[in-house]
Design an enzyme around this catalytic site. Structure first.
Site, PDB file in Angstrom:
ATOM      1  N   ARG A   1       0.850  -1.189   0.000  1.00 53.02           N
ATOM      2  CA  ARG A   1       0.000   0.000   0.000  1.00 53.02           C
ATOM      3  C   ARG A   1       0.886   1.240   0.000  1.00 53.02           C
ATOM      4  O   ARG A   1       1.985   1.239   0.570  1.00 53.02           O
ATOM      5  CB  ARG A   1      -0.880   0.028   1.249  1.00 53.02           C
ATOM      6  CG  ARG A   1      -1.979  -0.977   1.247  1.00 53.02           C
ATOM      7  CD  ARG A   1      -2.816  -0.856   2.530  1.00 53.02           C
ATOM      8  NE  ARG A   1      -3.877  -1.854   2.525  1.00 53.02           N
ATOM      9  CZ  ARG A   1      -3.744  -3.078   3.018  1.00 53.02           C
ATOM     10  NH1 ARG A   1      -2.602  -3.453   3.562  1.00 53.02           N
ATOM     11  NH2 ARG A   1      -4.762  -3.930   2.962  1.00 53.02           N
TER      12      ARG A   1
ATOM     13  N   LYS B   1      -2.437   0.082   7.731  1.00 48.72           N
ATOM     14  CA  LYS B   1      -3.886  -0.093   7.735  1.00 48.72           C
ATOM     15  C   LYS B   1      -4.342  -1.219   8.659  1.00 48.72           C
ATOM     16  O   LYS B   1      -5.302  -1.066   9.404  1.00 48.72           O
ATOM     17  CB  LYS B   1      -4.385  -0.354   6.308  1.00 48.72           C
ATOM     18  CG  LYS B   1      -5.882  -0.545   6.233  1.00 48.72           C
ATOM     19  CD  LYS B   1      -6.353  -0.768   4.814  1.00 48.72           C
ATOM     20  CE  LYS B   1      -7.859  -0.995   4.795  1.00 48.72           C
ATOM     21  NZ  LYS B   1      -8.349  -1.199   3.442  1.00 48.72           N
TER      22      LYS B   1
ATOM     23  N   ARG C   1      -0.856  -1.106  -6.620  1.00 48.23           N
ATOM     24  CA  ARG C   1      -1.154  -2.330  -5.856  1.00 48.23           C
ATOM     25  C   ARG C   1      -2.152  -3.209  -6.601  1.00 48.23           C
ATOM     26  O   ARG C   1      -1.997  -4.435  -6.667  1.00 48.23           O
ATOM     27  CB  ARG C   1      -1.690  -1.927  -4.483  1.00 48.23           C
ATOM     28  CG  ARG C   1      -2.046  -3.071  -3.558  1.00 48.23           C
ATOM     29  CD  ARG C   1      -2.348  -2.496  -2.165  1.00 48.23           C
ATOM     30  NE  ARG C   1      -3.080  -3.401  -1.312  1.00 48.23           N
ATOM     31  CZ  ARG C   1      -2.533  -4.342  -0.555  1.00 48.23           C
ATOM     32  NH1 ARG C   1      -1.219  -4.525  -0.577  1.00 48.23           N
ATOM     33  NH2 ARG C   1      -3.270  -5.103   0.218  1.00 48.23           N
TER      34      ARG C   1
ATOM     35  N   TYR D   1     -11.125  -6.271  -5.891  1.00 53.01           N
ATOM     36  CA  TYR D   1     -10.001  -5.350  -5.797  1.00 53.01           C
ATOM     37  C   TYR D   1      -9.157  -5.342  -7.070  1.00 53.01           C
ATOM     38  O   TYR D   1      -8.735  -4.299  -7.544  1.00 53.01           O
ATOM     39  CB  TYR D   1      -9.135  -5.722  -4.586  1.00 53.01           C
ATOM     40  CG  TYR D   1      -8.069  -4.717  -4.269  1.00 53.01           C
ATOM     41  CD1 TYR D   1      -8.364  -3.573  -3.548  1.00 53.01           C
ATOM     42  CD2 TYR D   1      -6.757  -4.903  -4.680  1.00 53.01           C
ATOM     43  CE1 TYR D   1      -7.389  -2.639  -3.243  1.00 53.01           C
ATOM     44  CE2 TYR D   1      -5.767  -3.980  -4.373  1.00 53.01           C
ATOM     45  CZ  TYR D   1      -6.098  -2.845  -3.662  1.00 53.01           C
ATOM     46  OH  TYR D   1      -5.122  -1.936  -3.376  1.00 53.01           O
TER      47      TYR D   1
END
Length: 185
Positions: free
Chosen positions: A43, A67, A147, A179
């Site tokens: 990230r 995160k 990512r 994602y």
């Protein structure tokens, strides 16, 4: 009604290579930032906290994800390792890997002030990635583009969604599929 644009992975390796070449010619720091994102899948929040000592002479990057708080050991591919070695040559180990040109002034006392380096901001990275991608006709890009692109090509090369899920540290395969943009194909 508000429409939120979803950040997408780049699905064409030739475009990834064009962006790499463009950034290499424009700004070496930005080029290495792009490579770290594309080759590691970290990230942006974790990339920006990296220091020279985190990559110098190493085969893996260790992070505690900002995160999630999870530990992560990310291999550094040989192609990235050689580029990193050139980039960090002559840099001090305590320096941020991707410093901003802006400095923070810190008062030590009434008569003494020092300037401290700071890492690039997430906003600066967004502008770097967005500007480079727009040159090649890409929209719906942002800081997660690197990512997501990493995850997309890892899946294309392995067809192993569980592996991608584990590497991206996602909690569910459905999240990983969405994602990396598999729900749109």
């Amino acid at each position: 009604m508000i429409f939120i644009n979803t950040v997408e992975p780049i699905r064409d390796m030739q475009t990834v290579n064009y962006i790499s070449q463009y950034l290499m010619n424009k700004n070496h720091r930005d080029y290495i930032l792009w490579l770290v994102g594309i080759y590691t899948g970290l990230r942006v929040s974790d990339i920006l906290r990296l220091r020279v000592s985190d990559v110098k002479g190493r085969d893996r990057i260790y992070t505690r994800e900002k995160k999630t708080g999870k530990e992560n050991f990310v291999p550094i591919p040989d192609e990235l390792k050689s580029e990193l070695e050139k980039y960090i040559k002559g840099k001090k180990e305590f320096m941020f890997l991707f410093p901003s040109r802006k400095k923070i002034k810190k008062n030590l006392n009434k008569n003494e002030t020092i300037s401290l380096e700071q890492p690039l901001s997430r906003n600066q990275v967004y502008h770097i990635i967005n500007e480079a991608c727009k040159r090649f006709g890409l929209t719906n890009v942002g800081t997660h583009t690197m990512r997501k692109t990493f995850g997309y090509f890892l899946y294309q090369n392995t067809k192993d969604i569980v592996l991608v899920k584990e590497i991206l540290n996602h909690s569910d395969i459905a999240i990983t599929r969405r994602y990396i943009g598999l729900t749109y194909e």
